[in-house]
Structure formats: structure tokens, C-alpha cells
Design a protein around this motif. Structure first.
Motif, PDB file in Angstrom:
ATOM      1  N   PRO A 106       0.808  -1.224   0.000  1.00 45.06           N
ATOM      2  CA  PRO A 106       0.000   0.000   0.000  1.00 45.06           C
ATOM      3  C   PRO A 106       0.841   1.274   0.000  1.00 45.06           C
ATOM      4  CG  PRO A 106      -0.883  -1.570   1.576  1.00 45.06           C
ATOM      5  CD  PRO A 106       0.416  -2.129   1.099  1.00 45.06           C
ATOM      6  N   TYR A 107       1.998   1.243   0.696  1.00 39.54           N
ATOM      7  CA  TYR A 107       2.877   2.411   0.687  1.00 39.54           C
ATOM      8  C   TYR A 107       3.390   2.687  -0.720  1.00 39.54           C
ATOM      9  CZ  TYR A 107       3.030   1.970   5.808  1.00 39.54           C
ATOM     10  OH  TYR A 107       2.695   1.880   7.138  1.00 39.54           O
ATOM     11  N   LEU A 108       3.776   1.619  -1.432  1.00 38.69           N
ATOM     12  CA  LEU A 108       4.241   1.769  -2.811  1.00 38.69           C
ATOM     13  C   LEU A 108       3.135   2.341  -3.693  1.00 38.69           C
ATOM     14  CD1 LEU A 108       6.306   1.267  -5.120  1.00 38.69           C
ATOM     15  CD2 LEU A 108       5.361  -1.050  -5.304  1.00 38.69           C
ATOM     16  N   ALA A 109       1.915   1.840  -3.515  1.00 34.25           N
ATOM     17  CA  ALA A 109       0.776   2.344  -4.291  1.00 34.25           C
ATOM     18  C   ALA A 109       0.550   3.829  -4.020  1.00 34.25           C
ATOM     19  CB  ALA A 109      -0.487   1.544  -3.941  1.00 34.25           C
ATOM     20  N   VAL A 151       9.436  12.544  -4.695  1.00 39.92           N
ATOM     21  CA  VAL A 151      10.207  11.299  -4.615  1.00 39.92           C
ATOM     22  C   VAL A 151       9.606  10.260  -5.545  1.00 39.92           C
ATOM     23  CG1 VAL A 151      10.995   9.444  -3.107  1.00 39.92           C
ATOM     24  CG2 VAL A 151      10.875  11.795  -2.242  1.00 39.92           C
ATOM     25  N   MET A 152      10.442   9.701  -6.440  1.00 43.94           N
ATOM     26  CA  MET A 152       9.961   8.715  -7.407  1.00 43.94           C
ATOM     27  C   MET A 152       9.763   7.346  -6.747  1.00 43.94           C
ATOM     28  SD  MET A 152      12.115   9.784 -10.817  1.00 43.94           S
ATOM     29  CE  MET A 152      13.675  10.041  -9.982  1.00 43.94           C
ATOM     30  N   PRO A 153       8.758   6.576  -7.187  1.00 40.42           N
ATOM     31  CA  PRO A 153       8.445   5.304  -6.525  1.00 40.42           C
ATOM     32  C   PRO A 153       9.528   4.248  -6.669  1.00 40.42           C
ATOM     33  CG  PRO A 153       7.107   5.603  -8.509  1.00 40.42           C
ATOM     34  CD  PRO A 153       7.798   6.905  -8.253  1.00 40.42           C
ATOM     35  N   THR A 187       3.429  -3.893 -11.283  1.00 40.02           N
ATOM     36  CA  THR A 187       2.054  -3.628 -11.716  1.00 40.02           C
ATOM     37  C   THR A 187       1.357  -2.661 -10.765  1.00 40.02           C
ATOM     38  OG1 THR A 187       1.911  -5.819 -12.743  1.00 40.02           O
ATOM     39  CG2 THR A 187      -0.168  -4.692 -12.263  1.00 40.02           C
ATOM     40  N   VAL A 188       1.544  -2.867  -9.461  1.00 36.69           N
ATOM     41  CA  VAL A 188       0.948  -1.954  -8.471  1.00 36.69           C
ATOM     42  C   VAL A 188       1.457  -0.534  -8.705  1.00 36.69           C
ATOM     43  CG1 VAL A 188       0.952  -1.325  -6.017  1.00 36.69           C
ATOM     44  CG2 VAL A 188       0.507  -3.692  -6.706  1.00 36.69           C
ATOM     45  N   SER A 189       2.775  -0.405  -8.880  1.00 36.55           N
ATOM     46  CA  SER A 189       3.356   0.922  -9.100  1.00 36.55           C
ATOM     47  C   SER A 189       2.813   1.549 -10.373  1.00 36.55           C
ATOM     48  CB  SER A 189       4.885   0.824  -9.165  1.00 36.55           C
ATOM     49  OG  SER A 189       5.453   2.103  -9.289  1.00 36.55           O
ATOM     50  N   VAL A 198      -0.094   0.861 -12.063  1.00 39.63           N
ATOM     51  CA  VAL A 198      -1.539   1.172 -11.988  1.00 39.63           C
ATOM     52  C   VAL A 198      -1.773   2.461 -11.210  1.00 39.63           C
ATOM     53  CG1 VAL A 198      -3.740   0.422 -11.001  1.00 39.63           C
ATOM     54  CG2 VAL A 198      -2.347  -1.184 -12.321  1.00 39.63           C
ATOM     55  N   PHE A 199      -1.113   2.614 -10.068  1.00 40.68           N
ATOM     56  CA  PHE A 199      -1.354   3.801  -9.257  1.00 40.68           C
ATOM     57  C   PHE A 199      -0.655   5.035  -9.834  1.00 40.68           C
ATOM     58  CE2 PHE A 199      -2.983   0.591  -6.476  1.00 40.68           C
ATOM     59  CZ  PHE A 199      -4.022   1.245  -5.819  1.00 40.68           C
ATOM     60  N   SER A 200       0.432   4.831 -10.564  1.00 39.56           N
ATOM     61  CA  SER A 200       1.022   5.954 -11.303  1.00 39.56           C
ATOM     62  C   SER A 200       0.059   6.456 -12.375  1.00 39.56           C
ATOM     63  CB  SER A 200       2.347   5.536 -11.958  1.00 39.56           C
ATOM     64  OG  SER A 200       3.377   5.420 -11.008  1.00 39.56           O
ATOM     65  N   LEU A 201      -0.626   5.532 -13.046  1.00 36.33           N
ATOM     66  CA  LEU A 201      -1.585   5.918 -14.089  1.00 36.33           C
ATOM     67  C   LEU A 201      -2.769   6.669 -13.494  1.00 36.33           C
ATOM     68  CD1 LEU A 201      -1.607   2.666 -16.260  1.00 36.33           C
ATOM     69  CD2 LEU A 201      -0.485   4.835 -16.782  1.00 36.33           C
TER      70      LEU A 201
END
Length: 201
Positions: free
Chosen positions: A22-25, A37-39, A59-61, A63-66
Motif C-alpha cells: 500500500p505504501y508503494l501504491a 520522490v519517485m516510486p 504492476t501496483v506501481s 496502476v497507481f502511477s496511471l
């Protein structure tokens, strides 16, 4: 003085945290809107901690970046003029204005030329928010914009996660050995770029 190795080891510790995903998302989402700060700083250690999850984390990174990119686009399109003083205070206005002017020229030629420009931009180590806001301000058509975010950010996170997955323990051993040198070299490069563009260019 060792500065970067303790930070790196702390990042590995948090990457193994039960709520790391969740933190990454959240980081991927807000980075595309406003956060500096970039993921990848979290994605890399997470893949090192659990290599078998590399595709899931990427994929998590992505999807949430999009999702964040769409919010940044909407803010650029509808709220830019009202937020100009804030962006100026943060020091982002010159970069956004430059990107807007460049994208404007490209969009005038072809919306799909903007797609390719944004694909390239998505692979550069530049905060995503610069491009999402600029695209919204210019009014890049939504389909080319979204497709460019999928391809540009997607290849970046999957390539990073995949390389770390393949390198595995060797990558971790190498980073532990060279992290201080890598950290200080990056700091020196950032200082050089800031000085060059602020005082010499």
C-alpha cells in the motif's frame, strides 16, 4: 562518514514491511501529482526483499502511477492558472512552462507525436508530475496521453523490477558494497546540474 548504507538498509527494512505494497501504491499515486520522490526508491528494495513478487510490485506501481497521472492531467487542465503562485513558490513553474511550450509545438503537428514524446519522457529520471500537468495544460488528447503513460512508465518499472529480479542476490551484494559511492556520485551530479542550470547555463 557512512550515510547512504544505513538509509539503504532502512529502505530494505520498510520494503519487507507488511504494508509495503500500500505504501508503494500511495507513493506511485502522489508522485504523479505533486510528490518529488519517485516510486523506484521503494520498488527496487521491495523486489530485492521479495524477488518472486517483482511483476506484482511493478504492476501496483504502474496502476497507481496511471491513476495519479490522470489526476495530474485534470489539475493541469482545470486548475493550472489558480495554482501558478504555488507552483512558482515550489520552483516548478519554469520547468512546467518549458514543457508546456514544447508539448504545444508537438501537439500542433500531431497528437500522436505527443504520444512518442511522452513515452520517451516517461523513461527519463524526471518526476512524472511535470509531464502530467504539462499535458493537461496543453490539452494533449486523452487517448495518446494515457497510452504514453502506460508505455513510458510501464517499461520503466517493469525493466527496473525485472533486472533486479534477474540479478537477485548479486544486485543486493553489489549495492551493499557500492551504495556509498553511488549515493555520493548522485549527489555530486545533482549539485552539478543545479549549479549549471542556475548559474552557468
Amino acid at each position: 562518514m557512512k550515510l547512504f548504507r544505513p538509509l539503504y538498509e532502512k529502505a530494505l527494512h520498510w520494503a519487507a514491511h507488511p504494508r509495503a505494497e500500500p505504501y508503494l501504491a500511495g507513493l506511485s499515486f502522489v508522485e504523479a501529482i505533486i510528490f518529488p520522490v519517485m516510486p523506484e526508491v521503494m520498488l527496487g528494495p521491495m523486489v530485492l526483499a521479495k524477488p518472486s513478487h517483482w511483476a506484482r510490485y511493478a504492476t501496483v506501481s504502474l496502476v497507481f502511477s496511471l491513476l495519479g497521472a490522470l489526476v495530474g492531467y485534470a489539475l493541469g487542465h482545470y486548475a493550472f492558472e489558480a495554482l501558478r503562485p504555488l507552483l512558482g513558490a515550489l520552483g516548478w513553474l519554469d520547468r512546467i512552462d518549458a514543457q508546456v511550450a514544447e508539448l504545444n509545438a508537438i501537439v500542433q503537428q500531431s497528437p500522436w507525436m505527443a504520444f512518442w514524446a511522452l513515452v520517451v519522457a516517461g523513461f527519463l529520471p524526471i518526476p512524472l508530475k511535470i509531464f502530467t500537468w504539462a499535458s493537461g495544460i496543453v490539452g494533449v488528447p486523452l487517448l495518446p496521453f494515457f497510452a504514453s503513460m502506460v508505455v513510458g512508465r510501464g517499461k520503466r518499472v517493469y525493466l527496473l523490477a525485472g533486472v533486479i529480479r534477474l540479478a537477485g542476490p548479486r544486485a543486493e551484494a553489489m549495492l551493499h558494497r557500492w551504495i556509498e559511492w553511488i549515493g555520493w556520485v548522485l549527489v555530486a551530479l545533482i549539485v552539478f546540474v543545479v549549479v549549471y542550470f542556475r548559474f552557468l547555463h
